[in-house]
Design a protein around this motif. Structure first.
Motif, PDB file in Angstrom:
ATOM      1  N   GLU A   1       0.826  -1.208   0.000  1.00 19.13           N
ATOM      2  CA  GLU A   1       0.000   0.000   0.000  1.00 19.13           C
ATOM      3  C   GLU A   1       0.861   1.259   0.000  1.00 19.13           C
ATOM      4  OE1 GLU A   1      -2.493  -0.399   3.396  1.00 19.13           O
ATOM      5  OE2 GLU A   1      -3.874  -1.817   2.433  1.00 19.13           O
TER       6      GLU A   1
ATOM      7  N   CYS B   1       1.599   6.667  -6.918  1.00 25.45           N
ATOM      8  CA  CYS B   1       0.535   7.598  -7.310  1.00 25.45           C
ATOM      9  C   CYS B   1       0.994   9.038  -7.142  1.00 25.45           C
ATOM     10  CB  CYS B   1      -0.720   7.347  -6.474  1.00 25.45           C
ATOM     11  SG  CYS B   1      -1.683   5.912  -6.990  1.00 25.45           S
TER      12      CYS B   1
ATOM     13  N   THR C   1      -5.568   1.669 -14.903  1.00 28.11           N
ATOM     14  CA  THR C   1      -6.779   1.667 -15.721  1.00 28.11           C
ATOM     15  C   THR C   1      -7.485   3.005 -15.536  1.00 28.11           C
ATOM     16  OG1 THR C   1      -8.072   0.654 -13.930  1.00 28.11           O
ATOM     17  CG2 THR C   1      -7.176  -0.819 -15.595  1.00 28.11           C
TER      18      THR C   1
ATOM     19  N   ALA D   1     -10.928   5.247 -15.036  1.00 23.45           N
ATOM     20  CA  ALA D   1     -12.232   5.035 -14.401  1.00 23.45           C
ATOM     21  C   ALA D   1     -13.340   4.941 -15.443  1.00 23.45           C
ATOM     22  CB  ALA D   1     -12.524   6.166 -13.419  1.00 23.45           C
TER      23      ALA D   1
ATOM     24  N   SER E   1      -6.081  -4.279 -11.482  1.00 24.67           N
ATOM     25  CA  SER E   1      -5.362  -3.035 -11.743  1.00 24.67           C
ATOM     26  C   SER E   1      -4.784  -2.519 -10.429  1.00 24.67           C
ATOM     27  CB  SER E   1      -6.311  -1.991 -12.347  1.00 24.67           C
ATOM     28  OG  SER E   1      -5.676  -0.736 -12.445  1.00 24.67           O
TER      29      SER E   1
ATOM     30  N   MET F   1      -3.670   0.738 -10.013  1.00 26.10           N
ATOM     31  CA  MET F   1      -4.064   2.138  -9.840  1.00 26.10           C
ATOM     32  C   MET F   1      -5.191   2.489 -10.809  1.00 26.10           C
ATOM     33  SD  MET F   1      -0.313   3.946  -9.433  1.00 26.10           S
ATOM     34  CE  MET F   1       0.402   3.010 -10.780  1.00 26.10           C
ATOM     35  N   VAL F   2      -6.027   3.453 -10.399  1.00 26.00           N
ATOM     36  CA  VAL F   2      -7.137   3.917 -11.238  1.00 26.00           C
ATOM     37  C   VAL F   2      -6.967   5.403 -11.525  1.00 26.00           C
ATOM     38  CG1 VAL F   2      -9.627   4.254 -11.407  1.00 26.00           C
ATOM     39  CG2 VAL F   2      -8.730   2.190 -10.335  1.00 26.00           C
TER      40      VAL F   2
ATOM     41  N   GLU G   1      -8.718   8.495 -12.435  1.00 29.10           N
ATOM     42  CA  GLU G   1     -10.094   8.975 -12.442  1.00 29.10           C
ATOM     43  C   GLU G   1     -10.280  10.194 -13.334  1.00 29.10           C
ATOM     44  OE1 GLU G   1     -11.161   9.520  -8.348  1.00 29.10           O
ATOM     45  OE2 GLU G   1     -11.501   7.365  -8.060  1.00 29.10           O
TER      46      GLU G   1
ATOM     47  N   LYS H   1      -5.515   7.111  -8.092  1.00 26.19           N
ATOM     48  CA  LYS H   1      -5.641   6.478  -6.783  1.00 26.19           C
ATOM     49  C   LYS H   1      -5.202   5.013  -6.825  1.00 26.19           C
ATOM     50  CE  LYS H   1      -9.453   9.396  -5.152  1.00 26.19           C
ATOM     51  NZ  LYS H   1     -10.845   9.407  -4.636  1.00 26.19           N
TER      52      LYS H   1
ATOM     53  N   VAL I   1      -5.403   1.032  -5.870  1.00 21.32           N
ATOM     54  CA  VAL I   1      -6.485   0.080  -5.607  1.00 21.32           C
ATOM     55  C   VAL I   1      -6.133  -0.723  -4.365  1.00 21.32           C
ATOM     56  CG1 VAL I   1      -7.716  -1.944  -6.479  1.00 21.32           C
ATOM     57  CG2 VAL I   1      -7.127  -0.071  -8.027  1.00 21.32           C
ATOM     58  N   LYS I   2      -7.077  -0.876  -3.471  1.00 21.84           N
ATOM     59  CA  LYS I   2      -6.831  -1.661  -2.266  1.00 21.84           C
ATOM     60  C   LYS I   2      -7.328  -3.081  -2.473  1.00 21.84           C
ATOM     61  CE  LYS I   2      -6.740   2.013   1.178  1.00 21.84           C
ATOM     62  NZ  LYS I   2      -7.249   2.471   2.499  1.00 21.84           N
ATOM     63  N   PHE I   3      -6.516  -4.040  -2.057  1.00 15.49           N
ATOM     64  CA  PHE I   3      -6.857  -5.451  -2.198  1.00 15.49           C
ATOM     65  C   PHE I   3      -7.161  -6.042  -0.842  1.00 15.49           C
ATOM     66  CE2 PHE I   3      -3.800  -4.284  -5.465  1.00 15.49           C
ATOM     67  CZ  PHE I   3      -4.495  -4.620  -6.616  1.00 15.49           C
TER      68      PHE I   3
END
Length: 274
Positions: free
Chosen positions: A79, A86, A232, A234, A246, A248-249, A251, A263, A265-267
């Motif tokens: 994280e 980011c 990717t 949004a 993915s 990161m996104v 937006e 942002k 992505v949290k898994f």
């Protein structure tokens, strides 16, 4: 050789050859030591890898007894890395006219690409991919580092076939973002019928390229076990591929205001890692 020196060499060998099974006999002959001594060494290394958050050393039942090292970083470390990434990519100077984001230096950086590859490998290792597939060119560094972390070969699809690579399978696909028809080719020797393929790419907007690679894999009679993408968008929310991962996104990019909304992505994971 003294144990202290052997521990260093064993640790380096295992970390350089992830996801491969080695027997105690192999290590005994390599370092001229009894299997009982090697077993004790491996137990020490196993505890050190685990406590240091470097990965896990698994014991594999086999005739002579074997071990396998797998990279497994703690979730918090992953994280923090993605948040840092980011932040680096959100610099307004990275905005390219037309609303694009400049990422080439990050993708081709050994420091960043190796860590990204390790994360992809950690996510998909249980799917047991037998190779990693990407399409030229910017996805190659990430795919190569993923393949290294998994201990499997890299396969690269081209935009057109090359005479030097022999007969190829060629397909046409529709780009998800531009809706243009594009071509993709892969040598017939690149994939076996029973291959388990992990697709890796740097960027996804509509998902057309990833879908093209999936279709190419199907032409070989192989199986896609996952799709991993660094960034990717949004929008569009509905991609041409499903069940992708993915990191990161993206937006929004506002070129006039110089703003980038990117942002991580949290898994879902436990404290030991993804």
């Amino acid at each position: 050789m003294r144990r202290s020196k052997r521990l260093v060499l064993l640790s380096k060998f295992l970390s350089d050859n992830p996801n491969r099974i080695f027997t105690l006999k192999f290590f005994g002959e390599k370092y001229d030591a009894a299997k009982s001594s090697i077993s004790e060494d491996l137990n020490i290394i196993k505890d050190a890898f685990y406590e240091g958050g470097e990965g896990v050393l698994e014991t594999i039942p086999c005739a002579a007894g074997g071990v396998r090292f797998r990279i497994k970083r703690p979730q918090k470390e992953i994280e923090n890395f993605l948040s840092e990434l980011c932040s680096v990519l959100s610099d307004r100077s990275r905005i390219i006219p037309g609303g694009y984001l400049y990422m080439t230096d990050i993708i081709f950086s050994p420091e960043y690409s190796s860590r990204i590859g390790e994360i992809f490998a950690q996510i998909f290792v249980e799917e047991e991919p037998s190779c990693v597939l990407t399409v030229e060119t910017k996805g190659i560094p990430l795919a190569l580092m993923t393949a290294k972390a998994l201990g499997v070969p890299l396969v690269v699809a081209r935009r057109d076939s090359r005479v030097t690579e022999g007969p190829s399978v060629n397909i046409s696909y529709v780009s998800g973002s531009s809706q243009r028809i594009q071509n993709m080719a892969l040598p017939t020797r690149a994939l076996s019928k029973n291959a388990r393929v992990l697709i890796v790419d740097d960027f996804m907007k509509g998902g057309g390229t990833a879908r093209g690679m999936m279709e190419l894999v199907r032409q070989f009679g192989a199986e896609v076990v996952g799709v991993a993408v660094l960034v990717t968008t949004a929008l569009p929310a509905e991609k041409l591929v499903k069940n992708y991962i993915s990191l990161m996104v993206l937006e929004k990019i506002d070129a006039e205001l110089g703003q980038i909304n990117l942002k991580p992505v949290k898994f879902p994971a436990n404290e030991e890692g993804i």
